[in-house]
Design a protein around this motif. Sequence first.
Motif, PDB file in Angstrom:
ATOM      1  N   ARG A   8      13.406 -31.936 -35.842  1.00 16.19           N
ATOM      2  CA  ARG A   8      13.175 -32.868 -34.733  1.00 16.19           C
ATOM      3  C   ARG A   8      12.147 -32.301 -33.757  1.00 16.19           C
ATOM      4  O   ARG A   8      11.224 -32.994 -33.334  1.00 16.19           O
ATOM      5  CB  ARG A   8      14.488 -33.147 -34.006  1.00 16.19           C
ATOM      6  CG  ARG A   8      14.340 -34.146 -32.847  1.00 16.19           C
ATOM      7  CD  ARG A   8      15.640 -34.313 -32.081  1.00 16.19           C
ATOM      8  NE  ARG A   8      16.030 -33.079 -31.428  1.00 16.19           N
ATOM      9  CZ  ARG A   8      17.207 -32.478 -31.604  1.00 16.19           C
ATOM     10  NH1 ARG A   8      18.105 -32.984 -32.444  1.00 16.19           N
ATOM     11  NH2 ARG A   8      17.494 -31.352 -30.961  1.00 16.19           N
ATOM     12  N   GLU A   9      12.306 -31.018 -33.416  1.00 16.14           N
ATOM     13  CA  GLU A   9      11.400 -30.384 -32.456  1.00 16.14           C
ATOM     14  C   GLU A   9       9.979 -30.277 -33.017  1.00 16.14           C
ATOM     15  O   GLU A   9       8.997 -30.511 -32.310  1.00 16.14           O
ATOM     16  CB  GLU A   9      11.913 -28.994 -32.081  1.00 16.14           C
ATOM     17  CG  GLU A   9      13.238 -28.989 -31.332  1.00 16.14           C
ATOM     18  CD  GLU A   9      13.130 -29.633 -29.964  1.00 16.14           C
ATOM     19  OE1 GLU A   9      12.037 -29.588 -29.365  1.00 16.14           O
ATOM     20  OE2 GLU A   9      14.152 -30.180 -29.497  1.00 16.14           O
ATOM     21  N   GLU A  11       8.602 -32.140 -35.447  1.00 18.10           N
ATOM     22  CA  GLU A  11       8.001 -33.463 -35.582  1.00 18.10           C
ATOM     23  C   GLU A  11       7.514 -33.980 -34.223  1.00 18.10           C
ATOM     24  O   GLU A  11       6.405 -34.517 -34.114  1.00 18.10           O
ATOM     25  CB  GLU A  11       9.022 -34.434 -36.174  1.00 18.10           C
ATOM     26  CG  GLU A  11       8.451 -35.798 -36.497  1.00 18.10           C
ATOM     27  CD  GLU A  11       9.437 -36.675 -37.245  1.00 18.10           C
ATOM     28  OE1 GLU A  11       9.054 -37.806 -37.582  1.00 18.10           O
ATOM     29  OE2 GLU A  11      10.574 -36.242 -37.478  1.00 18.10           O
ATOM     30  N   THR A  12       8.314 -33.790 -33.184  1.00 20.39           N
ATOM     31  CA  THR A  12       7.920 -34.212 -31.846  1.00 20.39           C
ATOM     32  C   THR A  12       6.680 -33.468 -31.373  1.00 20.39           C
ATOM     33  O   THR A  12       5.737 -34.067 -30.825  1.00 20.39           O
ATOM     34  CB  THR A  12       9.071 -33.974 -30.846  1.00 20.39           C
ATOM     35  OG1 THR A  12      10.203 -34.759 -31.230  1.00 20.39           O
ATOM     36  CG2 THR A  12       8.662 -34.355 -29.425  1.00 20.39           C
ATOM     37  N   ALA A  13       6.653 -32.156 -31.599  1.00 20.33           N
ATOM     38  CA  ALA A  13       5.516 -31.341 -31.154  1.00 20.33           C
ATOM     39  C   ALA A  13       4.226 -31.783 -31.819  1.00 20.33           C
ATOM     40  O   ALA A  13       3.182 -31.925 -31.156  1.00 20.33           O
ATOM     41  CB  ALA A  13       5.794 -29.870 -31.437  1.00 20.33           C
ATOM     42  N   ASN A  15       3.611 -34.706 -33.328  1.00 18.51           N
ATOM     43  CA  ASN A  15       3.264 -36.060 -32.895  1.00 18.51           C
ATOM     44  C   ASN A  15       2.522 -36.012 -31.563  1.00 18.51           C
ATOM     45  O   ASN A  15       1.527 -36.712 -31.364  1.00 18.51           O
ATOM     46  CB  ASN A  15       4.518 -36.927 -32.762  1.00 18.51           C
ATOM     47  CG  ASN A  15       5.032 -37.432 -34.104  1.00 18.51           C
ATOM     48  OD1 ASN A  15       4.295 -37.486 -35.093  1.00 18.51           O
ATOM     49  ND2 ASN A  15       6.297 -37.808 -34.146  1.00 18.51           N
ATOM     50  N   ASP A  16       3.005 -35.164 -30.662  1.00 17.50           N
ATOM     51  CA  ASP A  16       2.378 -35.034 -29.347  1.00 17.50           C
ATOM     52  C   ASP A  16       0.976 -34.442 -29.443  1.00 17.50           C
ATOM     53  O   ASP A  16       0.118 -34.711 -28.592  1.00 17.50           O
ATOM     54  CB  ASP A  16       3.239 -34.162 -28.429  1.00 17.50           C
ATOM     55  CG  ASP A  16       4.535 -34.833 -28.010  1.00 17.50           C
ATOM     56  OD1 ASP A  16       4.654 -36.065 -28.192  1.00 17.50           O
ATOM     57  OD2 ASP A  16       5.438 -34.128 -27.507  1.00 17.50           O
ATOM     58  N   SER A  78       4.454 -35.049 -39.421  1.00 19.89           N
ATOM     59  CA  SER A  78       4.199 -35.912 -38.266  1.00 19.89           C
ATOM     60  C   SER A  78       3.788 -37.318 -38.682  1.00 19.89           C
ATOM     61  O   SER A  78       2.767 -37.507 -39.343  1.00 19.89           O
ATOM     62  CB  SER A  78       3.098 -35.295 -37.397  1.00 19.89           C
ATOM     63  OG  SER A  78       2.583 -36.233 -36.478  1.00 19.89           O
ATOM     64  N   GLU A  80       2.640 -39.535 -36.656  1.00 20.80           N
ATOM     65  CA  GLU A  80       1.398 -39.838 -35.946  1.00 20.80           C
ATOM     66  C   GLU A  80       0.190 -39.303 -36.717  1.00 20.80           C
ATOM     67  O   GLU A  80      -0.858 -39.953 -36.780  1.00 20.80           O
ATOM     68  CB  GLU A  80       1.432 -39.226 -34.544  1.00 20.80           C
ATOM     69  CG  GLU A  80       2.428 -39.871 -33.594  1.00 20.80           C
ATOM     70  CD  GLU A  80       2.033 -41.292 -33.227  1.00 20.80           C
ATOM     71  OE1 GLU A  80       0.816 -41.578 -33.169  1.00 20.80           O
ATOM     72  OE2 GLU A  80       2.936 -42.124 -33.022  1.00 20.80           O
TER      73      GLU A  80
END
Length: 227
Positions: A8-9, A11-13, A15-16, A78, A80
């Motif tokens: 989760r961490e 993928e979020t990183a 994507n950002d 990711s 994104e």
Amino acid sequence: MDEFSWKREAETAWNDRASFWRSRSRDMWENGSRKDIVPFVEKHVPKGSKVLDIGCGDGYGSQKLYRSGYTVSGIDLSGEMIAAADRAGEGSISFREGDASNLPYEDGSHDAVMAINVLEWTESPLAALREMKRVLRDDGMVCAGILGPTAAPRTNSYPRLLGEKVICNTMMPWEFQQLAAEEGLEYMDGFGVFKQGVMDQHIRSLPLELKQSLTFMWVFMLQKAGG
């Protein structure tokens, strides 16, 4: 407090960071630290081979491989990044979202794998390496770029010394080389990417491990042992 989830961490990183990555990827592949990677692949992998680009990001490297005559698939954690790759894709490149440690491909389904600065960003580099090997045919090739000791991105792993959870799982190039050898991936060739100030005359006569110790990145070509 929520339990730490690496996936989760991570993928979020990523994507950002997708927009930032897209702004830099072309220059990295054309003029910067990755400019010699596709020619290096061409040296060792026959044209027409089926290549899996793991951690493909926005797909720029995948596109270079495709334009060089390879059949290419790209995968990245990711969503994104994959959306950007699909928008900029060549039409004949298959991109999909997925985890390097659990690749959605059959055993022996690819002739070669490319993974540039990917294993350092996996929850378990060993698990990801085993997946790369699994999807390779016998005698298939792995082109892997591993960040060297002088690479600034290694600072992402510093908080682990303070007991914090991190998504960056750094290793030295020679550690990766040993890990790969123990998993049946033979070192065939490699080259270093160095920061400005490291001149050819400084490193020409150094043994491999010392050359690797000065690198921003060492790019490996490994071969899976035949069955």
